[in-house]
Design a protein around this motif. Structure first.
Motif, mmCIF file in Angstrom:
data_model
loop_
_atom_site.group_PDB
_atom_site.id
_atom_site.type_symbol
_atom_site.label_atom_id
_atom_site.label_comp_id
_atom_site.label_asym_id
_atom_site.label_seq_id
_atom_site.Cartn_x
_atom_site.Cartn_y
_atom_site.Cartn_z
ATOM 1 N N ILE A 93 0.826 -1.204 0.000
ATOM 2 C CA ILE A 93 0.000 0.000 0.000
ATOM 3 C C ILE A 93 0.864 1.258 0.000
ATOM 4 C CG2 ILE A 93 -1.720 1.314 1.302
ATOM 5 C CD1 ILE A 93 -2.767 -1.381 2.357
ATOM 6 N N GLY A 94 1.905 1.269 0.857
ATOM 7 C CA GLY A 94 2.741 2.460 0.986
ATOM 8 C C GLY A 94 3.466 2.823 -0.299
ATOM 9 N N ILE A 95 4.025 1.829 -0.996
ATOM 10 C CA ILE A 95 4.754 2.106 -2.228
ATOM 11 C C ILE A 95 3.792 2.539 -3.325
ATOM 12 C CG2 ILE A 95 6.187 1.070 -4.036
ATOM 13 C CD1 ILE A 95 7.507 -0.616 -1.887
ATOM 14 N N ALA A 96 2.598 1.941 -3.349
ATOM 15 C CA ALA A 96 1.594 2.378 -4.327
ATOM 16 C C ALA A 96 1.238 3.852 -4.106
ATOM 17 C CB ALA A 96 0.346 1.505 -4.227
ATOM 18 N N MET A 97 1.162 4.268 -2.853
ATOM 19 C CA MET A 97 0.882 5.668 -2.557
ATOM 20 C C MET A 97 2.061 6.551 -2.956
ATOM 21 S SD MET A 97 -2.195 5.806 -1.379
ATOM 22 C CE MET A 97 -2.211 7.456 -0.662
ATOM 23 N N ASP A 98 3.291 6.084 -2.714
ATOM 24 C CA ASP A 98 4.485 6.837 -3.128
ATOM 25 C C ASP A 98 4.521 7.012 -4.640
ATOM 26 O OD1 ASP A 98 5.354 7.133 -0.551
ATOM 27 O OD2 ASP A 98 6.907 5.581 -0.649
ATOM 28 N N ARG A 99 4.083 6.000 -5.355
ATOM 29 C CA ARG A 99 4.052 6.097 -6.814
ATOM 30 C C ARG A 99 2.967 7.084 -7.261
ATOM 31 N NH1 ARG A 99 3.345 1.140 -7.705
ATOM 32 N NH2 ARG A 99 5.531 0.541 -8.008
ATOM 33 N N GLU A 100 1.839 7.031 -6.567
ATOM 34 C CA GLU A 100 0.716 7.878 -6.948
ATOM 35 C C GLU A 100 1.022 9.364 -6.742
ATOM 36 O OE1 GLU A 100 -3.418 8.731 -7.974
ATOM 37 O OE2 GLU A 100 -2.145 6.962 -8.233
ATOM 38 N N LEU A 104 8.123 8.398 -5.854
ATOM 39 C CA LEU A 104 9.057 7.498 -6.537
ATOM 40 C C LEU A 104 9.681 8.170 -7.751
ATOM 41 C CD1 LEU A 104 7.302 4.004 -6.481
ATOM 42 C CD2 LEU A 104 9.088 4.890 -4.981
ATOM 43 N N LYS A 105 8.897 8.925 -8.473
ATOM 44 C CA LYS A 105 9.409 9.605 -9.664
ATOM 45 C C LYS A 105 10.493 10.611 -9.287
ATOM 46 C CE LYS A 105 7.798 12.168 -13.738
ATOM 47 N NZ LYS A 105 6.588 12.759 -14.393
ATOM 48 N N ARG A 106 10.274 11.348 -8.185
ATOM 49 C CA ARG A 106 11.271 12.315 -7.742
ATOM 50 C C ARG A 106 12.536 11.617 -7.249
ATOM 51 N NH1 ARG A 106 6.503 14.672 -5.728
ATOM 52 N NH2 ARG A 106 6.871 13.807 -3.651
ATOM 53 N N LEU A 107 12.361 10.504 -6.504
ATOM 54 C CA LEU A 107 13.531 9.780 -6.007
ATOM 55 C C LEU A 107 14.340 9.191 -7.150
ATOM 56 C CD1 LEU A 107 12.061 7.897 -2.907
ATOM 57 C CD2 LEU A 107 13.616 9.850 -2.903
ATOM 58 N N ALA A 108 13.665 8.753 -8.216
ATOM 59 C CA ALA A 108 14.367 8.182 -9.364
ATOM 60 C C ALA A 108 15.231 9.222 -10.056
ATOM 61 C CB ALA A 108 13.368 7.589 -10.351
ATOM 62 N N GLY A 109 14.900 10.503 -9.888
ATOM 63 C CA GLY A 109 15.676 11.562 -10.517
ATOM 64 C C GLY A 109 16.799 12.092 -9.657
ATOM 65 N N THR A 110 17.011 11.512 -8.483
ATOM 66 C CA THR A 110 18.091 11.933 -7.588
ATOM 67 C C THR A 110 19.279 10.978 -7.717
ATOM 68 O OG1 THR A 110 17.355 10.585 -5.714
ATOM 69 C CG2 THR A 110 16.323 12.767 -5.983
ATOM 70 N N PRO A 111 20.436 11.355 -7.169
ATOM 71 C CA PRO A 111 21.602 10.453 -7.226
ATOM 72 C C PRO A 111 21.484 9.243 -6.311
ATOM 73 C CG PRO A 111 22.274 12.754 -6.874
ATOM 74 C CD PRO A 111 20.810 12.696 -6.655
ATOM 75 N N MET A 112 20.421 9.147 -5.522
ATOM 76 C CA MET A 112 20.280 8.029 -4.602
ATOM 77 C C MET A 112 20.228 6.702 -5.350
ATOM 78 S SD MET A 112 17.162 7.143 -1.926
ATOM 79 C CE MET A 112 16.125 6.489 -3.239
ATOM 80 N N PRO A 113 21.058 5.732 -4.972
ATOM 81 C CA PRO A 113 20.981 4.412 -5.618
ATOM 82 C C PRO A 113 19.596 3.808 -5.406
ATOM 83 C CG PRO A 113 22.963 4.609 -4.260
ATOM 84 C CD PRO A 113 22.112 5.795 -3.945
#
Length: 280
Positions: A93-100, A104-113
């Motif tokens: 549920i939590g990751i689905a909310m992060d995607r919504e 997740l999109k913002r984290l994917a654009g950061t240098p974080m592995p």
């Protein structure tokens, strides 16, 4: 006169990026702080299994013939298994909310592995599940005469069942987070199969009282084997007679949980999406 050249400025060394593990630990600390800030979610997460244990343990307190064990003690072991698998529901549920909401999109654009995000989620899930289990054990000992094992081998069994169960459940939660069409529908899509699994996996109803078809279906999923492993720790030899095979089958427990760990990882690698379906 020979002209003396000015010394060249020392080239600054490039900043060294922290390791994936270090970033993952930092992410775990952040996830934990965010979790405990949500007072309503914290209250529900910890109170729900306690309420279920109090209700079922108080109503069904009879002794099971020939074992010296009470039905309430059986519920303690089963709900410990259920608490160990809460990562499936919480992460799904939590990751689905992060995607919504675009997290997740913002984290994917950061240098974080990318792996650091999942390390943080898994460690947070380990902590929350451990606290739930500790509370359930305390209630079981205080109110339902549950005896904690004294043998180190029993606690070693508890440790590997707990770790394999939490990590496997977490990976499955990450994988199923891609199923809901939106964050709003995630709770309905993910909670229902988890509730069904609890009823057919020995959490609320002993497997010996289930139809053979449901028992066979439950054997394909990890929760049944997690509960079985925990019963071996807290119910001892007397509880083995309640199992379908009249044995705890710890070797098979390890095999199934290990297989789900590998299978969950494969599912994550093949199905996980950083963007929502509306983002293309």
């Amino acid at each position: 006169m020979t002209e003396i050249a000015a010394p060249r400025a020392a080239t600054a060394a490039p900043a060294r990026m922290p390791s994936t593990l270090r970033v993952g630990l930092s992410r775990a600390a952040l996830e934990t702080r965010m979790f405990f800030r949500e007072k309503d979610a914290v209250l529900f997460t910890f109170s729900f299994p306690i309420i279920l244990l109090m209700i079922f343990g108080s109503i069904f307190s009879d002794q099971m013939e020939g074992t010296g064990l009470s039905v309430s003690q059986l519920y303690v072991a089963g709900l410990i298994g259920s608490a160990t698998m809460t990562g499936f529901q919480n992460l799904g549920i939590g990751i689905a909310m992060d995607r919504e909401d675009g997290t997740l999109k913002r984290l994917a654009g950061t240098p974080m592995p990318p792996a650091a995000y999942f390390i943080g989620k898994a460690l947070n899930t380990l902590l929350v599940s451990f606290l739930q289990v500790a509370i359930l054990l305390a209630i079981g000992v205080a109110m339902f005469d549950l005896e904690l094992p004294s043998a180190a081998s029993s606690w070693l069994t508890f440790a590997w069942v707990f770790v394999l169960g939490v990590l496997g459940s977490s990976l499955l939660g990450v994988a199923v987070s891609s199923l809901p069409r939106s964050g709003k529908s995630a709770a309905a899509v993910i909670t229902m199969p988890f509730v069904v699994l609890q009823f057919i996996s020995g959490v609320f109803i002993p497997l010996s009282q289930l139809p053979d078809t449901l028992a066979r279906i439950a054997s394909f999923f990890p929760l049944k084997w997690m509960c079985q492993g925990f019963r071996s720790v807290f119910l001892g030899d007397a509880g083995a007679t309640l199992e379908l095979a009249k044995s705890y089958e710890l070797g098979r427990v390890a095999l199934v949980l290990g297989a789900w760990l590998v299978g969950g990882l494969v599912l994550c690698l093949t199905t996980f999406r950083w963007k929502g379906r509306r983002d293309g």
